[in-house]
Design an enzyme around this catalytic site. Structure first.
Site, PDB file in Angstrom:
ATOM      1  N   HIS A 144     -41.969 -64.755-109.313  1.00  0.00           N
ATOM      2  CA  HIS A 144     -41.704 -63.398-109.804  1.00  0.00           C
ATOM      3  C   HIS A 144     -40.376 -62.841-109.311  1.00  0.00           C
ATOM      4  CE1 HIS A 144     -43.652 -62.074-105.914  1.00  0.00           C
ATOM      5  NE2 HIS A 144     -42.734 -61.142-106.002  1.00  0.00           N
ATOM      6  N   ASP A 170     -47.051 -68.863-108.497  1.00  0.00           N
ATOM      7  CA  ASP A 170     -45.955 -67.958-108.139  1.00  0.00           C
ATOM      8  C   ASP A 170     -44.938 -68.644-107.240  1.00  0.00           C
ATOM      9  OD1 ASP A 170     -44.566 -65.582-108.287  1.00  0.00           O
ATOM     10  OD2 ASP A 170     -45.590 -64.668-106.578  1.00  0.00           O
ATOM     11  N   SER A 180     -40.742 -60.738-100.797  1.00  0.00           N
ATOM     12  CA  SER A 180     -41.304 -61.785-101.642  1.00  0.00           C
ATOM     13  C   SER A 180     -40.445 -63.046-101.608  1.00  0.00           C
ATOM     14  CB  SER A 180     -41.409 -61.295-103.087  1.00  0.00           C
ATOM     15  OG  SER A 180     -42.368 -60.285-103.215  1.00  0.00           O
TER      16      SER A 180
END
Length: 499
Positions: free
Chosen positions: A136, A166, A237
């Site tokens: 992402h 992911d 992230s």
């Protein structure tokens, strides 16, 4: 006499009372046990990178966003700043600092420019420039830039992404980079100290620490997450979760939040899972997974008790894709999958990972529980294709035939031959109305009853006979089909006269 502020006075009083009863060594001991992360950060820090992404947008000839003309901007500047809108020159200085005119100065022409679309983190997998991050982080990016701790910046090439886990891998043109040490997420223990390094809110090389608060936290089909209380925020992230040995054991990926910021719970992808994905992305640019074409659900304690299972474990088959591997192997809705290739399926979420990690074309063995017995079925694993939306069954129920009440609170009718053919089933009855135990359990008109306990249902008359013999002191599992899904519903038969 020295007068202390109230807060300092109470602090002094507490110390004065406590010291006579506690040796100095006892008070100092907890501080001696606190971890020191300084050497760890010095070791791992250079392996962590900042990732920023851009997308290409088109500006109007005067530098205005698409869809906004000069009149709109003039009114905006006049109202809020009291000044006229900056004019893009015709032949003078352009909004981008170059000279106007030429092919971009016409009334219908536009300029392409890069616009920042996101900031995240990552870490160096190999010294020759492979970098791992979250999928992402690089989603929909036209350009990806990787910045090292020594401030060198590289434009990266996207090697591959896997949305299911992911995980993404990018490559920069550089050598002799400080690669991170890969750990073993299977050895992670709840309560151990860990730290995260990343770029929360764009603040590069930020270090936060905490402990592992849970393992195997299922929030996705293929990801038994590591749960921590490490402060992770937007921008973290893709960054690494590090253990006290300086090894990466996970990729910081998600947070639990009601505000958008950190609230005490964060989730990391186990590095073992991530590396399996990364190896495939590096080799082929995509991830290949196995599938057996079944929909599954949890085996609850009530279902296990009503079926006579020794414990609530396994995966309940709710539907089987016609012509798929499971269908060809003889697996049926209502079966409990207990093992795959000898591995025990403790929870329903274990099965997708086991099958997904199996190479398509592999001949495997699946162990099921059906009607009180276990059996091994050979099955050939197929390749998992991209997700496709499924349409709900929209067939209309036929006009109901005369109903027959029973101890479960169900009134049912026989199915016609055409209905059996359309539903691809050999028997069953359709629910016409519900009350009592069935209503409380959520059964609805139009549901199909396929089995009561271990008895397959062939018609309304036989269903009535089977339910008339049920013991009101024991739970019974009813196999129910609704649309394309099939599941067991535990019911307790009512006594005569009971609602």
């Amino acid at each position: 006499m020295t007068i202390l502020p109230l807060r300092k006075f109470f602090a002094a009083a507490v110390v004065a009372v406590c010291l006579p009863f506690a040796p100095l060594t006892a008070l100092a001991a907890p501080a001696a046990n606190l971890p020191d992360f300084t050497d760890l950060v010095d070791k791992v820090g250079p392996s962590v990178v900042n990732i920023r992404t851009t997308t290409r947008v088109t500006l109007s000839p005067r530098g205005l966003p698409p869809g906004m003309d000069n009149g709109d901007m003039s009114e905006f500047f006049r109202r809020f700043f009291g000044i006229p809108v900056p004019q893009g020159p015709q032949g003078g200085q352009s909004p981008r600092g170059g000279q106007g005119g030429g092919q971009d100065s016409g009334p219908d022409s536009g300029n392409d420019t890069e616009q920042s679309s996101g900031v995240g983190s990552g870490f160096i997998m190999t010294s020759d420039g492979y970098v791992m991050t979250n999928a992402h982080v690089v989603d929909d990016a036209d350009s990806i830039y990787v910045t090292l701790t020594d401030k060198r910046e590289f434009k990266a090439k996207l090697i591959g992404v896997d949305d299911r886990t992911d995980v993404a891998v990018v490559k920069i043109q550089a050598n002799n980079l400080p690669a991170i040490t890969i750990g073993d997420s299977n050895k992670v223990r709840v309560g151990e100290w860990v730290l995260a390094i990343g770029s929360p809110f764009g603040l590069e090389n930020t270090v936060t620490a905490g402990i592992v608060s849970a393992k195997g936290r299922d929030t996705g089909d293929y990801l038994p997450f590591i749960q921590t209380d490490v402060a992770v925020n937007p921008g973290n992230s893709g960054g690494p979760l590090i253990n006290m040995q300086g090894e990466v054991i996970g990729i910081n990926s998600q947070i639990y939040s009601r505000t958008g910021g950190f609230m005490g719970i964060s989730f990391a992808i186990p590095i073992d899972e991530a590396m399996r994905v990364a190896d495939q992305l590096k080799a082929t640019g995509k991830v290949t997974r196995g599938r057996i074409a079944v929909a599954i659900g949890e085996v609850t304690k009530d279902v296990a008790d009503s079926l006579g299972l020794p414990k609530a474990q396994g995966a309940l088959v709710s539907s089987v894709e016609p012509g798929g591997p499971a269908d060809k192997a003889g697996i049926q809705p209502g079966d409990i999958i207990q093992k795959f290739n000898g591995q025990t399926v403790d929870a329903a979420t274990d099965l997708p990972r086991m099958v997904g990690d199996t190479k398509p074309g592999t001949r495997s063995t699946i162990t099921i529980w059906r009607k009180g017995t276990t059996r091994d079925l050979p099955i050939t694993v197929a390749e998992l294709q991209p997700d496709k939306g499924t349409k709900a069954d929209q067939r209309k129920a036929p006009e109901p035939k005369p109903r027959a009440a029973n101890a479960l609170g169900l009134s049912v009718t026989d199915l016609t031959a055409d209905q059996l053919s359309q539903l691809k089933i050999k028997g069953g009855v359709m629910v016409d109305s519900v009350d009592g135990p069935a209503a409380r359990a959520g059964l609805q008109k139009g549901d199909i009853i396929l089995r009561v306990g271990d008895t397959d249902i062939t018609g309304a008359k036989q269903f009535q006979e089977v339910t008339s013999r049920l013991d009101s002191q024991k739970m019974v599992a009813i196999l129910v089909r609704r649309g394309d899904n099939t599941q067991f519903v535990p019911l307790r038969p009512r006594n005569p006269g009971q609602k």
